[in-house]
Scaffold this motif. Structure first.
Motif, short mmCIF file in Angstrom:
data_model
loop_
_atom_site.label_atom_id
_atom_site.label_comp_id
_atom_site.label_asym_id
_atom_site.label_seq_id
_atom_site.Cartn_x
_atom_site.Cartn_y
_atom_site.Cartn_z
N ARG A 178 -5.65 7.83 -1.02
CA ARG A 178 -5.71 6.85 0.06
C ARG A 178 -6.36 5.60 -0.51
O ARG A 178 -7.16 5.68 -1.45
CB ARG A 178 -6.51 7.38 1.24
N GLU A 230 0.82 -1.21 0.00
CA GLU A 230 0.00 0.00 0.00
C GLU A 230 0.86 1.26 0.00
O GLU A 230 0.62 2.18 -0.78
CB GLU A 230 -0.93 0.00 1.22
N GLN A 231 1.86 1.33 0.87
CA GLN A 231 2.65 2.55 0.97
C GLN A 231 3.48 2.80 -0.29
O GLN A 231 3.61 3.95 -0.72
CB GLN A 231 3.56 2.51 2.20
N ASP A 284 3.02 6.18 -2.39
CA ASP A 284 4.19 7.02 -2.67
C ASP A 284 4.39 7.22 -4.18
O ASP A 284 4.75 8.32 -4.62
CB ASP A 284 5.45 6.42 -2.05
#
Length: 101
Positions: free
Chosen positions: A47, A32-33, A37
């Motif tokens: 999000r 997810e990150q 990013d």
């Protein structure tokens, strides 16, 4: 290893297919990150909204797009393109919800 992320941005004028690039360790799948990013580097502040469908929503309500949907990943290896790996990557994208919730 390079991983090309294929996605669609739903704009008010229509859907626009785009691609992003991630650099991952061999055998690693994007989390997810890493995806957030990557989108941030492309000037999309998002999000994760739907884990199963890999749909991201803008964090700012005034954006000209309503959502971003990942349509596939391409690591450049034979037989590793698009949808047949997508379910596997989705399963590994985020930790599963605890049972009973």
């Amino acid at each position: 290893m390079e991983c090309i992320v294929h996605f669609e941005v739903d704009h008010t004028e229509g859907v626009k297919p785009l691609r992003g690039l991630l650099f991952l360790d061999e055998g690693q799948t994007p989390g997810e990150q890493e995806l957030i990013d990557m989108f941030k580097d492309m000037k999309f502040a998002v999000r994760l909204d739907d884990r199963e469908k890999l749909i991201f929503k803008p964090v700012n309500p005034g954006e000209t797009y309503s959502q971003i949907r990942i349509t596939g990943f391409d690591s450049g290896k034979p037989n590793s393109k698009e949808d047949h790996e997508l379910k596997s990557l989705v399963g590994n994208l985020l930790p599963q919800k605890p049972a009973g919730l």
